[in-house]
Design an enzyme around this catalytic site. Structure first.
Site, PDB file in Angstrom:
ATOM      1  N   GLU A 198      14.280  -0.106   6.300  1.00  0.00           N
ATOM      2  CA  GLU A 198      14.049   1.210   5.856  1.00  0.00           C
ATOM      3  C   GLU A 198      14.632   2.367   6.911  1.00  0.00           C
ATOM      4  O   GLU A 198      15.236   3.215   6.500  1.00  0.00           O
ATOM      5  CB  GLU A 198      12.570   1.449   5.730  1.00  0.00           C
ATOM      6  CG  GLU A 198      12.194   0.519   4.444  1.00  0.00           C
ATOM      7  CD  GLU A 198      10.696   0.230   4.558  1.00  0.00           C
ATOM      8  OE1 GLU A 198       9.809   0.776   5.369  1.00  0.00           O
ATOM      9  OE2 GLU A 198      10.546  -0.494   3.568  1.00  0.00           O
TER      10      GLU A 198
ATOM     11  N   ASP B 119       9.464   5.755  11.640  1.00  0.00           N
ATOM     12  CA  ASP B 119       9.107   5.634  10.607  1.00  0.00           C
ATOM     13  C   ASP B 119       7.558   5.104  10.383  1.00  0.00           C
ATOM     14  O   ASP B 119       7.514   4.010  10.808  1.00  0.00           O
ATOM     15  CB  ASP B 119      10.180   4.825   9.496  1.00  0.00           C
ATOM     16  CG  ASP B 119       9.887   4.520   8.275  1.00  0.00           C
ATOM     17  OD1 ASP B 119       8.629   4.977   7.822  1.00  0.00           O
ATOM     18  OD2 ASP B 119      10.361   3.915   7.410  1.00  0.00           O
TER      19      ASP B 119
ATOM     20  N   ASP C 150      13.119   2.045  -2.668  1.00  0.00           N
ATOM     21  CA  ASP C 150      12.392   1.823  -1.520  1.00  0.00           C
ATOM     22  C   ASP C 150      10.946   1.563  -2.181  1.00  0.00           C
ATOM     23  O   ASP C 150      10.106   2.034  -2.736  1.00  0.00           O
ATOM     24  CB  ASP C 150      12.096   3.343  -0.941  1.00  0.00           C
ATOM     25  CG  ASP C 150      10.984   3.519   0.298  1.00  0.00           C
ATOM     26  OD1 ASP C 150      10.338   2.343   0.577  1.00  0.00           O
ATOM     27  OD2 ASP C 150      10.574   4.590   0.687  1.00  0.00           O
TER      28      ASP C 150
HETATM   29  N1  LIG Z   1      -0.306  15.056   4.287  1.00  0.00           N
HETATM   30  C1  LIG Z   1      -0.580  13.850   4.803  1.00  0.00           C
HETATM   31  N2  LIG Z   1      -1.237  13.841   5.851  1.00  0.00           N
HETATM   32  C2  LIG Z   1      -1.637  12.364   6.379  1.00  0.00           C
HETATM   33  N3  LIG Z   1      -0.937  11.272   5.889  1.00  0.00           N
HETATM   34  C3  LIG Z   1      -0.339  11.609   4.668  1.00  0.00           C
HETATM   35  C4  LIG Z   1      -0.029  12.571   4.320  1.00  0.00           C
HETATM   36  N4  LIG Z   1       0.483  12.459   2.928  1.00  0.00           N
HETATM   37  C5  LIG Z   1       0.839  11.248   2.975  1.00  0.00           C
HETATM   38  N5  LIG Z   1       0.125  10.459   3.946  1.00  0.00           N
HETATM   39  C6  LIG Z   1      -0.004   8.934   4.304  1.00  0.00           C
HETATM   40  O1  LIG Z   1       1.323   8.307   4.271  1.00  0.00           O
HETATM   41  C7  LIG Z   1       1.204   7.038   3.987  1.00  0.00           C
HETATM   42  C8  LIG Z   1       2.133   6.755   2.711  1.00  0.00           C
HETATM   43  O2  LIG Z   1       3.342   6.985   3.481  1.00  0.00           O
HETATM   44  P1  LIG Z   1       4.818   6.692   2.717  1.00  0.00           P
HETATM   45  O3  LIG Z   1       4.846   6.823   1.395  1.00  0.00           O
HETATM   46  O4  LIG Z   1       5.773   7.056   3.407  1.00  0.00           O
HETATM   47  O5  LIG Z   1       4.545   4.903   2.859  1.00  0.00           O
HETATM   48  P2  LIG Z   1       5.116   3.777   2.208  1.00  0.00           P
HETATM   49  O6  LIG Z   1       6.441   3.989   2.098  1.00  0.00           O
HETATM   50  O7  LIG Z   1       4.510   3.711   0.799  1.00  0.00           O
HETATM   51  O8  LIG Z   1       4.899   2.569   3.216  1.00  0.00           O
HETATM   52  P3  LIG Z   1       5.563   1.696   4.039  1.00  0.00           P
HETATM   53  O9  LIG Z   1       6.868   2.385   4.410  1.00  0.00           O
HETATM   54  O10 LIG Z   1       4.541   1.529   5.389  1.00  0.00           O
HETATM   55  O11 LIG Z   1       5.722   0.602   3.319  1.00  0.00           O
HETATM   56  C9  LIG Z   1      -0.180   6.899   3.244  1.00  0.00           C
HETATM   57  O12 LIG Z   1      -0.999   6.264   4.224  1.00  0.00           O
HETATM   58  C10 LIG Z   1      -0.610   8.350   3.065  1.00  0.00           C
HETATM   59  O13 LIG Z   1      -1.998   8.524   3.166  1.00  0.00           O
HETATM   60 MG   LIG Z   2       8.113   3.522   3.635  1.00  0.00          MG
END
Ligand SMILES: Nc1ncnc2c1ncn2[C@@H]1O[C@H](COP(=O)(O)OP(=O)(O)OP(=O)(O)O)[C@@H](O)[C@H]1O
Ligand SMILES: [Mg+2]
Lengths: 212, 637
Positions: B200, B222, B27
């Site tokens: 995803e 998502d 991922d």
């Molecule tokens: N407890 C929380 N409250 C609010 N937002 C959160 C929390 N924990 C994580 N996030 C937010 O979630 C986001 C990251 O999520 P995730 O890891 O699912 O994204 P990603 O998979 O890297 O991104 P994408 O799928 O869009 O490419 C960040 O913006 C982070 O600030």
């Molecule tokens: Mg993601």
């Protein structure tokens, strides 16, 4: 077919040479029954592909079960570790399977497909203008009604009405096509296409209103 | 009907044990990346050998001495060395400068403005992918992503104590062709063979569905760091069929962070402080904003001190205040979701369960909006951070023959061509199941016209300039004809990765063009070759190895096919043919144990020749039997 050896169980389409084992294989077979290799798509009509009768009133759920079963065997995901040629063939097979399913699923494309099978060119295809005055008038009135609808409730009413009209129209298309009345079927199919498009536009407008 | 008999999955021979490599699921997130591995439908996320979190922050630090650091350690350097750190690079994949989001007029990336080619007019120059200025290097987003992928590969190899060369990599469902291509290029640079790009939400559905034996219609919502996807899937035993999908490839938690930064800057301005923000300050501020946002998930209010250019201010941000800042964005996800339900002709109450994926679904306002739309509480028995990687790992296993799960996906955005007046003619509609092949006919509009420009675009709007330009090419060599007489058939093919290839052919004369599609936001072949060289990936060696594997796979298929035929039609086999074939098989098998591709191919050819007389006998009998069969039929009727 009487001679029940697997080699003679053809569809009357004849044989071709299997690219893999070089032996005879039915022209529309998906896989070679000798060596199991995937074959190039043959000229198979969509109804035969899903083993159902050439009736406008298809059982789309039954077709979907067939579709998924075939996709299980033909999809490129099943060939990820295979040779380049098998990958390419599976892509072609899965694409033509998708096309067959999508064509039968949608009533307009199903109607057009059945007309073409019977040598009738549907009207109002790409670039062609429609000149049925009654239909043009009806379409214009519906468009005006949609333009005037200012809130979600009004649009919901339009969506409900148009859906009902589309359902009724689809029944008429079925009667016309199954009865071989292709002239009527051409006109009715055009109307059905309009109605479905109108329902879609109404939904889009509703979504736009919600977003604003 | 015999023609539709389908051979059982698993009946086809698996590749030889030595050719089965480990395949992981990756991922590659905007904010966080995760790598996972699955065996016998049991999957695990991979951690560093010394334990710790499964999450690798998608942050890369480029030190002056050329050292590249990825993850936690790189993220810690944002405060001290912002100009040498790149984060959220996924938002730039396949994107032009005009797409880059700015903070109060300043970009959080140190973007290099591409020089226009000498002599070309800047206004007409084709847009191209942005370049980043990092420390003393200029990098494409593809190279930065490749560095993240390398780190994930290394982590997997350390955890599994084995080489890892193949992966399923996930992309947002709403990624367009340019962004998908860029992701594949990044993998190539990192020395990873992409078995499949998987969307995803679809990967998440696979992981959730298998784990919970889910059957029926499910929505996967998502919201990650940079992207929003919503997919509607029908799940049934082993088959995960996407009905419709939608999203926004530039909407995510990052935008919530931007909203907080802008709120703070506006408050300072109201206090008479006019900040000039450079991109390093922007990166630091965004990091602070993110911490505030995440804290607000648990608490009702956060107080924070902000220091820019030695002017400190304090701010008190409440949950209600934050909810108001993001309200428009949350509403946008809701209306996109409604559209996706509409596209599939489904009502919210038809949806059996709603799976939440992505860190931003932890935001209470987001949860509440989703619950109210579907009138049900979203499912919460999944880890929103790991579920996508787990799904990718399960799919990697399915692709390498370990399971029979099947994902059936759709294209997220319509594909079309530019026609007269800049109007888009759609060739493939969004939500069409893939793979798909569709053709459309066009004609010339001038007498004697000998060439035709073909401009491929992606998007839902009617005008070309409102859609994303994917590629342009010229079909030349059209024989002189009157306007409107030529029939040019343009065929679009979208493969199971959601990637497009286009071909064009003039039908009346059969002029077919080997078309070189020039991707608008892509990386050209020369640049790619240079990058591969620089990245020290032995591209040539990799290629050679892949061709050798392919030759072995092909040779094995050949042997099995001949043996199957010998068994089925044994009575047609005379001693001479049998001896010749057996000898050829033995030689080929010996060659396959070695690693000379040319010898394998030559001996496969020799096997072909040796088995030809036998094949001809089989064909002759096939024809005779078919004729006999027809006779029986015509007698019978
Ligand atoms: N407890 C929380 N409250 C609010 N937002 C959160 C929390 N924990 C994580 N996030 C937010 O979630 C986001 C990251 O999520 P995730 O890891 O699912 O994204 P990603 O998979 O890297 O991104 P994408 O799928 O869009 O490419 C960040 O913006 C982070 O600030
Ligand atoms: Mg993601």
């Amino acid at each position: 077919m009487t001679a029940a050896s697997k080699h003679t169980a053809t569809t009357g389409n004849g044989n071709k040479i299997c690219w893999s084992c070089k032996g005879p294989v039915d022209a529309v077979a998906l896989f070679c029954d000798t060596c199991g290799a995937i074959q190039a798509p043959g000229q198979l009509d969509h109804f035969a592909r899903f083993e159902c009768a050439r009736d406008f009133n298809v059982d789309i759920d039954a077709i979907e079960i067939q579709y998924l079963k075939q996709q299980q065997a033909l999809h490129p995901d099943r060939f990820a570790t295979k040779s380049a040629r098998e990958k390419a063939l599976s892509q072609q097979q899965a694409a033509s399977l998708n096309e067959a399913f999508e064509t039968l699923k949608n009533p307009v494309s199903r109607a057009e497909y059945m007309m073409r099978m019977n040598g009738v060119e549907p009207e109002g295809g790409e670039g062609q203008t429609v000149n049925d005055p009654a239909l043009l008038m009806e379409a214009m009135e519906m468009r005006e009604a949609l333009d005037d609808a200012g809130d979600r409730a009004a649009i919901d009413t339009i969506i409900r009405d148009v859906r009902k009209m589309a359902r009724d129209c689809e029944k008429e298309v079925a009667t016309a096509i199954n009865g071989g009345a292709y002239d009527a079927a051409r006109k009715l199919t055009t109307r059905l296409r309009y109605l479905l498009k109108m329902a879609q536009e109404a939904r889009a407008k509703k979504a736009r209103l919600a977003a604003a | 009907m015999a023609l539709l008999t389908i051979h059982e999955p698993g009946q086809t021979p698996l590749p030889h044990e030595e050719e089965r490599k480990l395949a992981v699921g990756i991922d590659l997130g905007t904010t966080n990346s995760v790598v996972a591995m699955s065996r016998a439908e049991k999957s695990e996320v991979l951690r560093n050998p010394d334990g710790g979190s499964a999450i690798v922050p998608s942050v890369v630090h480029y030190a002056a001495d050329g050292t590249v650091t990825v993850g936690e350690a790189a993220r810690d350097l944002i405060d001290s060395e912002a100009s040498q750190v790149v984060s959220s690079v996924k938002r730039l994949m396949g994107r032009g400068l005009e797409d880059v989001k700015s903070v109060a007029g300043t970009l959080p990336y140190h973007v290099e403005i591409p020089e226009t080619v000498a002599g070309s007019d800047a206004a007409t120059a084709e847009p191209q992918m942005v370049r980043l200025n990092v420390g003393n290097r200029v990098l494409t987003p593809v190279e930065v992503s490749a560095d993240i992928l390398r780190a994930l590969k290394a982590r997997a190899e350390a955890a599994l104590e084995q080489d890892v060369e193949q992966a399923v990599i996930t992309v947002p469902a709403y990624f367009d062709d340019a962004a998908r291509t860029a992701t594949k290029d990044a993998a190539k640079l990192a020395g990873i063979e992409v078995l499949r790009l998987v969307n995803e939400p679809t990967a998440a559905a696979l992981a959730y569905g298998l784990d919970n034996g889910a059957e029926g219609l499910y929505a996967v919502y998502d919201l990650g760091g940079g992207t929003f996807d919503i997919s509607l899937l029908k799940m049934q035993k082993g088959v995960f069929q996407v009905k419709s999908t939608g999203g926004d490839a530039a909407l995510g938690g990052d935008d919530f962070d931007h909203a907080i930064v802008e709120h703070i800057l506006a408050a300072r301005k109201a206090d008479g402080i006019d900040d000039t923000i450079d991109s390093s300050a922007a990166k630091r501020l965004l990091k602070v904003a993110r911490a505030i946002k995440e804290a607000l998930t648990e608490r009702d209010q956060i107080d924070v001190a902000v220091d820019i250019n030695d002017r400190e201010t304090t701010h008190s941000i409440t949950r209600t205040g934050f909810d108001a800042m993001i309200a428009k964005m949350v509403a946008r996800t809701v209306s996109i979701t409604e559209q996706v339900l509409d596209d599939a002709d489904v009502l919210p109450e038809d949806v059996k369960g709603v799976v939440l994926v992505g860190g931003s679904t932890r935001v209470p306002a987001v949860r509440a909006a989703v619950a109210s739309l579907f009138e049900q509480d979203p499912l919460s028995n999944i880890d929103p951070d790991e579920v996508v990687a787990v799904g990718a790992a399960l799919q990697a296993e399915a692709l390498t023959g370990g399971s029979d799960n099947l994902l059936l996906d759709v294209i997220p955005l319509s594909l079309g061509l530019e026609t007269m007046g800049g109007i888009v003619e759609k060739v493939i509609d969004r939500n069409t199941p893939i793979p798909v092949a569709k053709g459309q006919e066009f004609t010339t509009y001038q007498d004697g016209q000998s060439a035709m420009m073909i401009h491929v675009v992606q998007g839902e709007r009617e005008m070309v300039d409102q859609c994303r330009s994917l590629a342009r090419f010229v079909l030349s060599g059209i024989p002189p004809m009157a306007a409107g007489a030529a029939r040019i058939r343009v065929t679009f093919q979208v493969d199971a990765d959601g990637l497009l290839t286009v071909s064009a052919r003039e039908e009346t004369t059969g002029t077919e063009q080997e078309v070189a599609v020039k991707p608008t936001y892509g990386i050209n072949e020369t640049d790619m070759a240079n990058m591969l060289r620089d990245s020290m990936v032995n591209a040539r060696g990799d290629m050679e190895l892949r061709l050798l594997t392919e030759a072995r796979v092909e040779a094995r298929r050949n042997i099995l096919a001949v043996q199957a035929a010998m068994k089925a039609d044994a009575e047609l086999l005379d001693a001479d043919d049998e001896g010749a074939i057996a000898a050829a098989v033995t030689e080929l098998e010996t060659a396959m144990a070695g690693d000379d591709r040319q010898i394998i191919n030559d001996l496969a050819e020799a096997l072909d020749t040796a088995s030809r007389p036998f094949a001809e006998k089989r064909m002759d009998r096939g024809i005779r039997r078919a004729l006999a069969g027809q006779n029986v039929n015509s007698v019978g009727t």
